[in-house]
Design an enzyme around this catalytic site. Structure first.
Site, mmCIF file in Angstrom:
data_model
loop_
_atom_site.group_PDB
_atom_site.id
_atom_site.type_symbol
_atom_site.label_atom_id
_atom_site.label_comp_id
_atom_site.label_asym_id
_atom_site.label_seq_id
_atom_site.Cartn_x
_atom_site.Cartn_y
_atom_site.Cartn_z
ATOM 1 N N ARG A 35 0.669 -0.775 -0.306
ATOM 2 C CA ARG A 35 -0.365 -0.390 -0.015
ATOM 3 C C ARG A 35 0.808 1.430 -0.710
ATOM 4 N NH1 ARG A 35 -5.174 -0.586 3.980
ATOM 5 N NH2 ARG A 35 -6.461 -2.600 2.938
ATOM 6 N N ASP A 137 -15.701 9.900 9.510
ATOM 7 C CA ASP A 137 -14.107 9.089 9.363
ATOM 8 C C ASP A 137 -13.486 9.750 9.480
ATOM 9 O OD1 ASP A 137 -14.493 5.666 7.686
ATOM 10 O OD2 ASP A 137 -12.396 6.992 7.282
HETATM 11 C C1 LIG Z 1 -14.613 -1.426 6.918
HETATM 12 S S1 LIG Z 1 -14.557 0.308 6.980
HETATM 13 C C2 LIG Z 1 -16.418 0.341 7.877
HETATM 14 C C3 LIG Z 1 -17.166 0.861 7.051
HETATM 15 C C4 LIG Z 1 -18.573 1.025 7.083
HETATM 16 N N1 LIG Z 1 -19.263 1.034 8.805
HETATM 17 C C5 LIG Z 1 -19.243 -0.949 7.248
HETATM 18 O O1 LIG Z 1 -19.671 -1.073 8.705
HETATM 19 O O2 LIG Z 1 -19.675 -1.121 6.109
HETATM 20 C C6 LIG Z 1 -13.736 1.130 8.636
HETATM 21 C C7 LIG Z 1 -13.538 2.060 8.673
HETATM 22 O O3 LIG Z 1 -13.228 2.501 9.754
HETATM 23 C C8 LIG Z 1 -12.322 3.658 8.882
HETATM 24 N N2 LIG Z 1 -11.228 4.593 10.051
HETATM 25 C C9 LIG Z 1 -11.024 3.631 11.012
HETATM 26 N N3 LIG Z 1 -10.083 3.969 12.291
HETATM 27 C C10 LIG Z 1 -10.432 4.715 12.674
HETATM 28 C C11 LIG Z 1 -10.548 6.108 13.517
HETATM 29 N N4 LIG Z 1 -9.358 6.302 14.783
HETATM 30 N N5 LIG Z 1 -11.276 7.226 14.001
HETATM 31 C C12 LIG Z 1 -12.655 6.768 12.065
HETATM 32 N N6 LIG Z 1 -12.368 6.462 11.174
HETATM 33 C C13 LIG Z 1 -11.573 4.963 11.546
HETATM 34 C C14 LIG Z 1 -11.493 3.412 8.035
HETATM 35 O O4 LIG Z 1 -10.823 4.470 7.541
HETATM 36 C C15 LIG Z 1 -12.512 2.993 7.269
HETATM 37 O O5 LIG Z 1 -12.746 3.599 6.367
#
Ligand SMILES: C[S@@+](CC[C@H](N)C(=O)[O-])C[C@H]1O[C@@H](n2cnc3c(N)ncnc32)[C@H](O)[C@@H]1O
Length: 267
Positions: A35, A137
């Site tokens: 990445r 996010d």
């Molecule tokens: C797998 S996606 C889940 C998206 C959605 N909630 C779903 O269930 O389909 C996880 C998201 O969490 C975000 N994320 C990870 N760490 C985070 C943090 N400390 N604060 C806010 N968002 C975070 C990532 O950028 C990513 O877009």
């Protein structure tokens, strides 16, 4: 081509833990290497160690954001875990007696599919009564895509047909095989950059928080802190939804589990 050494990988593990609370297991070394590989070229540095030093220098905050964007996993889709949307729909009649808007937060909402799925349900079921959806996010890249509300049509697989007709525009010509969330619905969803691993900005109080598929990236202590912060935004008697693959075991006792992955804030 540069190779990511174990020592360099350990630095990136610490970097993303400190920035986002994300715990990357040793099994993620190849993923991290691939990445970040293109950033080495872009930033004209010869090794991952040099790239790390660039991030740590504090001189390029936008590169730090790019690295965070690249090290997060953003998989999502419309109406993921559909029983949560049924649940939301079923609770709404009990909430509309209040004059104030029904408020929902899609925390860690990635590219917006979760927030727009919630918005479609609210717009359809609340029949003109006020509602608000905030989607957030840590990644600025996914938030940009979320704000556009423009997706490949294949991602619409789970959107109920009636919602596709009411709330989505099908692309034609150069936009064929895409869908655009209809403008008025899109305008009602607010997108904000929020790091769940830091004190929250003022967001107001919510009736539902969707905190799905993000706790899995956190260790137990980070989970506790994140859930404590999120609970401070939930009204008494309101609901917290996590993914079916996640658990709040040992994380909090301030909520009561009422169904798998659905919790109610004690009154
Ligand atoms: C797998 S996606 C889940 C998206 C959605 N909630 C779903 O269930 O389909 C996880 C998201 O969490 C975000 N994320 C990870 N760490 C985070 C943090 N400390 N604060 C806010 N968002 C975070 C990532 O950028 C990513 O877009």
């Amino acid at each position: 081509m540069a190779t990511l050494t174990d020592q360099e990988f350990a630095r990136f593990q610490r970097f993303i833990y400190e920035a986002a609370g994300i715990t990357l297991s040793d099994a993620k070394k190849v993923m991290v290497g691939s990445r970040l590989a293109m950033r080495l070229q872009k930033c004209q540095v010869a090794s991952y160690g040099d790239y790390f030093r660039l991030l740590a220098s504090g001189q390029q905050p936008e590169e730090v954001q790019t690295a965070v964007d690249l090290l997060t996993t953003n998989e999502t889709y419309f109406f993921r875990e559909p029983n949560h949307f049924e649940f939301l729909k079923n609770q709404l009649p009990g909430l509309v007696r209040y004059a104030e808007p029904v408020r929902v937060w899609s925390a860690a909402g990635s590219t917006g599919e979760e927030a727009y799925s919630i918005a479609m349900v609210l717009e359809d079921c609340l029949q003109g009564r006020p509602w608000e959806v905030i989607a957030s996010d840590i990644s600025s890249r996914v938030l940009e895509r979320a704000r556009r509300g423009h997706y490949p049509m294949e991602r619409a697989r789970n959107v109920p047909r009636a919602y596709l007709q009411k709330y989505c525009l099908e692309g034609t010509g150069t936009q064929a095989n895409t869908l655009l969330i209809e403008r008025t619905l899109r305008a009602k969803v607010q997108f904000r950059q929020v790091n769940l691993n830091a004190p929250l900005p003022p967001l107001g109080m919510f009736d539902f928080v969707f905190l799905r598929n993000v706790l899995i990236y956190f260790n137990i202590e980070t989970k506790r802190q994140v859930v404590r912060r999120v609970l401070s935004t939930l009204r008494p008697g309101s609901w917290l939804l996590i993914s079916h693959t996640e658990s709040l075991h040992d994380v909090t006792d301030a909520v009561q589990q009422i169904a798998p992955s659905i919790f109610r804030v004690r009154t």
